[in-house]
Design an enzyme around this catalytic site. Structure first.
Site, PDB file in Angstrom:
ATOM      1  N   PHE A 120       0.966  -1.150  -0.009  1.00 38.96           N
ATOM      2  CA  PHE A 120      -0.019  -0.126  -0.048  1.00 38.96           C
ATOM      3  C   PHE A 120       0.962   1.316  -0.067  1.00 38.96           C
ATOM      4  O   PHE A 120       1.925   1.255   0.520  1.00 38.96           O
ATOM      5  CB  PHE A 120      -0.913   0.086   1.144  1.00 38.96           C
ATOM      6  CG  PHE A 120      -2.161  -0.763   1.045  1.00 38.96           C
ATOM      7  CD1 PHE A 120      -3.210  -0.324   0.704  1.00 38.96           C
ATOM      8  CD2 PHE A 120      -1.862  -2.283   1.531  1.00 38.96           C
ATOM      9  CE1 PHE A 120      -4.406  -1.386   0.537  1.00 38.96           C
ATOM     10  CE2 PHE A 120      -2.985  -3.165   1.438  1.00 38.96           C
ATOM     11  CZ  PHE A 120      -4.083  -2.756   1.120  1.00 38.96           C
ATOM     12  N   VAL A 122       2.185   4.909   1.133  1.00 42.80           N
ATOM     13  CA  VAL A 122       2.067   5.562   2.213  1.00 42.80           C
ATOM     14  C   VAL A 122       0.829   6.408   2.596  1.00 42.80           C
ATOM     15  O   VAL A 122       0.422   6.391   3.821  1.00 42.80           O
ATOM     16  CB  VAL A 122       3.521   6.402   2.561  1.00 42.80           C
ATOM     17  CG1 VAL A 122       3.356   7.147   3.746  1.00 42.80           C
ATOM     18  CG2 VAL A 122       4.760   5.608   2.290  1.00 42.80           C
ATOM     19  N   GLN A 131      -5.120  -3.287   5.505  1.00 44.24           N
ATOM     20  CA  GLN A 131      -3.823  -3.371   5.296  1.00 44.24           C
ATOM     21  C   GLN A 131      -3.186  -4.319   5.584  1.00 44.24           C
ATOM     22  O   GLN A 131      -2.504  -5.352   4.685  1.00 44.24           O
ATOM     23  CB  GLN A 131      -3.141  -2.167   5.320  1.00 44.24           C
ATOM     24  CG  GLN A 131      -3.714  -0.845   4.651  1.00 44.24           C
ATOM     25  CD  GLN A 131      -2.778   0.422   4.450  1.00 44.24           C
ATOM     26  OE1 GLN A 131      -1.450   0.176   4.726  1.00 44.24           O
ATOM     27  NE2 GLN A 131      -3.215   1.647   4.546  1.00 44.24           N
ATOM     28  N   TYR A 219       3.687  -4.122   5.585  1.00 48.21           N
ATOM     29  CA  TYR A 219       4.570  -4.355   4.656  1.00 48.21           C
ATOM     30  C   TYR A 219       5.882  -5.025   5.458  1.00 48.21           C
ATOM     31  O   TYR A 219       6.359  -6.125   4.792  1.00 48.21           O
ATOM     32  CB  TYR A 219       4.842  -3.448   3.882  1.00 48.21           C
ATOM     33  CG  TYR A 219       5.888  -3.817   2.720  1.00 48.21           C
ATOM     34  CD1 TYR A 219       5.421  -4.317   1.397  1.00 48.21           C
ATOM     35  CD2 TYR A 219       7.154  -3.239   2.618  1.00 48.21           C
ATOM     36  CE1 TYR A 219       6.537  -4.777   0.315  1.00 48.21           C
ATOM     37  CE2 TYR A 219       8.015  -3.446   1.772  1.00 48.21           C
ATOM     38  CZ  TYR A 219       7.597  -4.327   0.713  1.00 48.21           C
ATOM     39  OH  TYR A 219       8.589  -4.655  -0.363  1.00 48.21           O
ATOM     40  N   LYS A 223       7.423  -8.846   5.077  1.00 45.98           N
ATOM     41  CA  LYS A 223       8.785  -9.168   4.431  1.00 45.98           C
ATOM     42  C   LYS A 223       9.637 -10.028   5.685  1.00 45.98           C
ATOM     43  O   LYS A 223      10.507 -10.814   5.252  1.00 45.98           O
ATOM     44  CB  LYS A 223       9.277  -7.897   3.994  1.00 45.98           C
ATOM     45  CG  LYS A 223       8.730  -7.386   2.552  1.00 45.98           C
ATOM     46  CD  LYS A 223       8.648  -8.329   1.510  1.00 45.98           C
ATOM     47  CE  LYS A 223       8.150  -8.246   0.284  1.00 45.98           C
ATOM     48  NZ  LYS A 223       8.153  -9.025  -0.838  1.00 45.98           N
ATOM     49  N   VAL A 256      13.919   0.412  -5.339  1.00 47.10           N
ATOM     50  CA  VAL A 256      13.824   0.341  -6.989  1.00 47.10           C
ATOM     51  C   VAL A 256      12.711   1.096  -7.381  1.00 47.10           C
ATOM     52  O   VAL A 256      11.621   0.981  -6.735  1.00 47.10           O
ATOM     53  CB  VAL A 256      13.781  -1.097  -7.449  1.00 47.10           C
ATOM     54  CG1 VAL A 256      13.809  -1.109  -9.036  1.00 47.10           C
ATOM     55  CG2 VAL A 256      14.855  -1.805  -7.047  1.00 47.10           C
TER      56      VAL A 256
END
Length: 302
Positions: A120, A122, A131, A219, A223, A256
């Site tokens: 998502f 910010v 989320q 997020y 991860k 990236v």
């Protein structure tokens, strides 16, 4: 002489029978690389490099058939040959169908790069609880489904690369001491990890995640989970297939410029592909890195 002719005819019949059973397009000896979520961004850049450097078939996979085929055509215009196969990591039937295809056609998979994921923005106003559930469903639980069904297909000398993020270790360092201890433990099991990821979702829904020791980043937690899962699965491979020379790692491609990260990011997709491809093409017979978190081609502390 007659015996030789008979044996030759029998062998020919066996060959014909095998082709009928497996299908004319079966290449059990051929090498194959599969990249998930690769119709754009880092995934597409990874496919592009593999088409140039990997001696085998390279599969570009995506949820959307049209976008996936368009990406293959764009590579073809560059003189590169990738093959498209539909794969929606959020659909278990899609995962099992793809896994069955690669098992039947190639007898397994030589390189698996799991790149598919979501984030998502910010500024997104979607409630935190939503989320949390949506992000972990894709970045952790769906990733686990892919690995569950593809890991048994990895051939001897195979390479597995999970695209994680530097946000993972940052998130780990912001967790409670109890959570940090479990995530860093070498005896954490896959079931325990799954329970921890579900615990974060459940606490987020109740607005109790902070009190439970979690930071404010779905997020990052997703991860963190993916990197920890990579370490667990690598230890399992070492135990169950010690002589097969398979290397499994998680990595950070860097910040990236993609639809996910935005235009302000410092690296191009091609630069983001460097570490994943490095891990995917590690030479035969080496034993490290394995079960590590890698960034800029260097093993990072966890």
């Amino acid at each position: 002489m007659m015996a030789k002719i008979v044996n030759k005819n029998v062998n020919n019949m066996r060959s014909v029978t095998l082709k009928i059973i497996l299908g004319e397009n079966t290449d059990m000896s051929g090498k194959v690389a599969v990249v998930t979520g690769s119709n754009k961004g880092i995934g597409l850049a990874i496919v592009r490099v593999l088409c140039k450097q990997f001696q085998g078939d390279v599969y570009l996979t995506a949820r959307d058939v049209g976008r996936g085929q368009a990406a293959v055509e764009s590579l073809a215009s560059e003189g590169l040959k990738a093959i498209f196969h539909q794969l929606d990591i959020n659909n278990l039937n899609s995962i099992t169908t793809a896994a069955a295809f690669f098992k039947e056609k190639y007898g397994g998979v030589d390189i698996l790069i799991h790149n598919a994921g979501i984030a998502f923005k910010v500024a997104d106003t979607t409630p935190f609880a939503v989320q949390a559930e949506v992000t972990l469903e894709t970045n952790f639980f769906a990733a686990r489904d892919v690995l569950t069904h593809f890991l048994p297909l990895i051939k001897r000398g195979g390479r597995v690369v999970n695209i994680s993020s530097f946000v993972g270790p940052r998130t780990l360092n912001k967790c409670s001491a109890e959570l940090q201890q479990r995530f860093r433990s070498e005896d954490i099991t896959e079931d325990e990890l799954v329970a921890l990821m579900q615990r974060f979702i459940d606490k987020a829904k109740k607005g109790e995640h902070k009190q439970d020791g979690w930071p404010e980043t779905p997020y990052g937690v997703s991860k963190l989970g993916l990197t920890t899962l990579s370490m667990i699965l690598a230890r399992r491979l070492s135990k169950e297939r010690p002589n097969d020379g398979i290397l499994l790692n998680a990595c950070c491609p860097g910040w990236v410029r993609t639809d996910m990260a935005g235009e302000a990011a410092e690296k191009s997709p091609d630069e983001g592909a460097v570490t994943p491809v490095y891990l995917a093409l590690l030479p035969p017979k080496i034993t490290e890195p394995h079960g590590k978190f890698v960034s800029d081609k260097e093993v990072q502390p966890w």
